[in-house]
Design a protein around this motif. Structure first.
Motif, short mmCIF file in Angstrom:
data_model
loop_
_atom_site.label_atom_id
_atom_site.label_comp_id
_atom_site.label_asym_id
_atom_site.label_seq_id
_atom_site.Cartn_x
_atom_site.Cartn_y
_atom_site.Cartn_z
N GLY A 124 0.85 -1.32 0.11
CA GLY A 124 0.08 0.07 -0.02
C GLY A 124 0.85 1.27 -0.01
N ILE A 125 0.52 2.16 -0.72
CA ILE A 125 1.01 3.32 -0.98
C ILE A 125 0.25 4.66 -0.82
CG2 ILE A 125 3.41 2.60 -2.14
CD1 ILE A 125 2.04 3.75 -4.68
N THR A 126 0.59 5.73 -0.33
CA THR A 126 -0.43 6.75 -0.15
C THR A 126 0.21 8.22 -0.50
OG1 THR A 126 -2.04 8.06 1.36
CG2 THR A 126 0.20 7.20 2.08
N SER A 127 -0.70 9.08 -1.07
CA SER A 127 -0.27 10.44 -1.50
C SER A 127 -1.68 11.31 -1.52
CB SER A 127 0.31 10.49 -2.70
OG SER A 127 0.80 11.73 -3.08
N ASN A 128 -1.36 12.51 -0.97
CA ASN A 128 -2.73 13.49 -0.81
C ASN A 128 -3.89 12.91 -0.40
OD1 ASN A 128 -0.53 15.25 -1.82
ND2 ASN A 128 -1.38 15.69 -3.77
N GLY A 129 -3.92 11.98 0.52
CA GLY A 129 -5.09 11.38 1.14
C GLY A 129 -5.53 10.08 0.29
N SER A 130 -4.97 9.76 -0.89
CA SER A 130 -5.27 8.72 -1.81
C SER A 130 -4.51 7.59 -1.14
CB SER A 130 -5.17 8.74 -3.31
OG SER A 130 -5.87 10.01 -3.75
N VAL A 131 -5.11 6.33 -1.29
CA VAL A 131 -4.29 5.02 -0.98
C VAL A 131 -4.58 4.26 -2.13
CG1 VAL A 131 -4.11 2.99 0.72
CG2 VAL A 131 -4.79 5.35 1.37
N THR A 147 9.10 3.57 -8.60
CA THR A 147 7.99 2.49 -8.38
C THR A 147 6.82 2.93 -9.62
OG1 THR A 147 8.72 2.38 -6.20
CG2 THR A 147 6.17 1.85 -6.81
N LEU A 148 6.09 1.77 -9.76
CA LEU A 148 5.11 2.37 -11.01
C LEU A 148 3.82 2.07 -10.03
CD1 LEU A 148 5.90 0.27 -13.92
CD2 LEU A 148 6.80 2.41 -13.48
N THR A 149 2.79 2.78 -10.26
CA THR A 149 1.29 2.73 -9.87
C THR A 149 0.30 3.19 -10.85
OG1 THR A 149 -0.01 3.10 -7.82
CG2 THR A 149 1.20 5.08 -8.50
N ALA A 150 -0.89 3.28 -10.46
CA ALA A 150 -1.85 3.93 -11.37
C ALA A 150 -1.86 5.47 -11.36
CB ALA A 150 -3.15 3.43 -11.02
N GLY A 151 -2.10 6.00 -12.80
CA GLY A 151 -2.01 7.56 -12.74
C GLY A 151 -3.18 7.90 -12.06
N HIS A 152 -4.39 7.39 -12.10
CA HIS A 152 -5.51 7.98 -11.63
C HIS A 152 -5.63 8.43 -10.10
CE1 HIS A 152 -7.06 3.86 -10.75
NE2 HIS A 152 -7.51 4.62 -9.58
N CYS A 153 -4.65 7.65 -9.51
CA CYS A 153 -4.68 7.59 -8.06
C CYS A 153 -4.42 9.08 -7.54
CB CYS A 153 -3.60 6.72 -7.44
SG CYS A 153 -3.84 5.18 -7.60
N VAL A 154 -3.37 9.73 -8.27
CA VAL A 154 -3.22 11.18 -8.08
C VAL A 154 -2.72 12.00 -9.23
CG1 VAL A 154 -1.93 13.07 -6.45
CG2 VAL A 154 -2.66 10.88 -5.42
N PRO A 155 -3.67 12.30 -9.96
CA PRO A 155 -3.15 12.95 -11.24
C PRO A 155 -2.02 14.16 -11.19
CG PRO A 155 -5.47 12.56 -11.38
CD PRO A 155 -4.93 12.33 -10.08
N GLY A 156 -1.22 14.45 -11.83
CA GLY A 156 -0.13 15.67 -11.79
C GLY A 156 1.29 14.86 -11.33
N THR A 157 2.22 15.74 -11.18
CA THR A 157 3.58 15.36 -10.87
C THR A 157 4.01 16.16 -9.67
OG1 THR A 157 4.35 17.23 -12.35
CG2 THR A 157 4.00 14.93 -13.20
N GLY A 158 4.90 15.89 -9.09
CA GLY A 158 5.50 16.46 -7.99
C GLY A 158 4.79 16.14 -6.47
N VAL A 160 4.11 13.87 -3.25
CA VAL A 160 5.15 13.07 -2.45
C VAL A 160 4.42 11.62 -2.28
CG1 VAL A 160 6.31 12.63 -0.27
CG2 VAL A 160 6.48 15.02 -1.43
N TRP A 161 4.68 10.52 -2.50
CA TRP A 161 4.20 9.51 -2.16
C TRP A 161 4.93 8.76 -0.95
CZ3 TRP A 161 -0.05 6.96 -4.05
CH2 TRP A 161 -0.53 7.20 -4.94
N ARG A 268 -11.48 -1.55 -4.01
CA ARG A 268 -10.62 -0.08 -3.81
C ARG A 268 -9.65 -0.38 -2.96
NH1 ARG A 268 -14.69 3.35 -5.58
NH2 ARG A 268 -16.64 2.69 -5.45
N GLY A 269 -8.50 0.53 -3.52
CA GLY A 269 -7.24 0.58 -2.76
C GLY A 269 -6.35 -0.48 -3.74
N ASP A 270 -6.96 -1.34 -4.29
CA ASP A 270 -6.04 -2.39 -5.20
C ASP A 270 -5.53 -1.71 -6.43
OD1 ASP A 270 -6.29 -4.64 -3.39
OD2 ASP A 270 -8.25 -5.10 -4.48
N SER A 271 -6.05 -0.51 -6.77
CA SER A 271 -5.45 0.12 -8.00
C SER A 271 -3.85 0.54 -7.95
CB SER A 271 -6.35 1.73 -7.83
OG SER A 271 -7.76 1.58 -8.52
#
Length: 323
Positions: A124-131, A147-158, A160-161, A268-271
């Motif tokens: 599990g990883i988290t950024s800006n409230g998204s897990v 590390t690769l993950t789904a782009g829809h989790c937190v769209p954008g760059t910069g 922190v995960w 949810r969270g498996d994304s």
């Protein structure tokens, strides 16, 4: 009782067959323990002597992949040497042991002694409230880890995960895509550049139950190929690729092209989690149907579908490789 007798007359306490034993160094101390209703065991070395030997070893502290401490049950200082200890460092440890015949036991154990915080695929990883879930750890040509993950989790760059369970920093998101896609680009992916030197990243995927699978290669999947889908919330190890290029429009209106469809459940969270076959990376989980329904190890329901980005497209575009 051990505290009252003191470290010079006891060798510590430990459980044996569900009962607490007090190691003692003289018959009088043993009788004192019996009189108190305890179980004594006569030993040759006191806790004070063993602690003194441990302090000698502590002067060698800093040798990676070593551990040592007083073991009351054996009346010894137990030294454990894991993978990666050099012959010179082993000799330094053995020199201390030889100075105390019989008091130091050295055991050789497999694996490396690592910090508690590590990052593997499906963690599990988290950024800006998204897990979400990590898919695969990858490297570029210079050895930098992404590390690769789904782009829809937190769209954008910069952004922190962090590792979800203890908030250890991973790094920042450097690139992403959260919709669209075509024959040459993945539709739902993000790259997180590791910038925390204290975080250990592995080229493995964490299955539930403490099982880890090494990822050695990546490629495009074939229709009806068996695959596993793993994430932070659930896993489904019995499934297959149903289609190798689907156009999907999610409930929020987002459309993605050239995606894998597979017969897995997902929650949810498996994304962002990995889709894989054995040691081969296949995809990055994007979404699915019934994401709020129960999902077991081998869900096996005919109506379950999971959508995943083709990981090989992402690796090709970003100049990355699995390891």
């Amino acid at each position: 009782m051990a505290s009252q007798l003191g470290d010079d007359r006891t060798g510590g306490t430990y459980y044996k067959d569900g009962r607490l034993v007090v190691a003692v160094t003289d018959p009088a101390a043993a009788q004192t323990v019996r009189d108190a209703g305890g179980i004594p065991r006569l030993v040759t070395r006191s806790a004070a002597e063993l602690t003194s030997i441990q302090r000698e070893l502590d002067e060698l502290a800093g040798i990676p992949n070593t551990a040592w401490g007083v073991e009351a049950s054996s009346n010894q200082v137990s030294v454990e040497i894991f993978d990666g200890v050099s012959a010179a460092d082993r000799a330094r440890i053995e020199q201390v042991a030889e100075a105390h015949p019989g008091a130091v036991r050295i055991d050789r154990l497999d694996g490396k002694m690592e910090t508690a915080t590590t990052l593997r695929g499906a963690n599990g990883i988290t950024s800006n409230g998204s897990v979400c879930s990590a898919a695969f750890n990858t490297k570029n040509s210079s050895g930098k880890v992404y590390t690769l993950t789904a782009g829809h989790c937190v769209p954008g760059t910069g952004n922190v995960w962090r590792v979800a369970h203890d908030s250890t920093r991973i790094g920042t998101q450097t690139a992403y895509r959260a919709q669209g896609g075509d024959a040459n680009r993945g539709a739902d992916w993000a790259t997180i550049k590791k910038d925390n030197a204290n975080l250990t990243t592995h080229g493995t995927v964490r299955y539930w139950g403490g099982v880890y699978k090494q990822i050695d290669n990546s490629r495009f999947a074939a229709e009806n190929e068996d695959a596993d889908r793993i994430g932070r919330t659930s896993q489904d190890k019995v499934g297959h690729i149903t289609k190798t290029s689907v156009t999907v429009t999610y409930d929020d209106g987002t459309t993605m092209y050239n995606m894998y469809e597979s017969s897995h459940c997902a929650k949810r969270g498996d994304s962002g989690g990995p889709l894989l076959h054995g040691k081969t990376a296949l995809g990055i989980v994007s979404g699915g149907n019934h994401v709020d329904e129960p999902c077991g190890d081998s869900d096996g329901q005919d109506d379950r579908r999971t959508i995943s980005t083709k990981v090989q497209l992402v690796l090709n575009e970003r100049g990355l490789r699995v390891y």
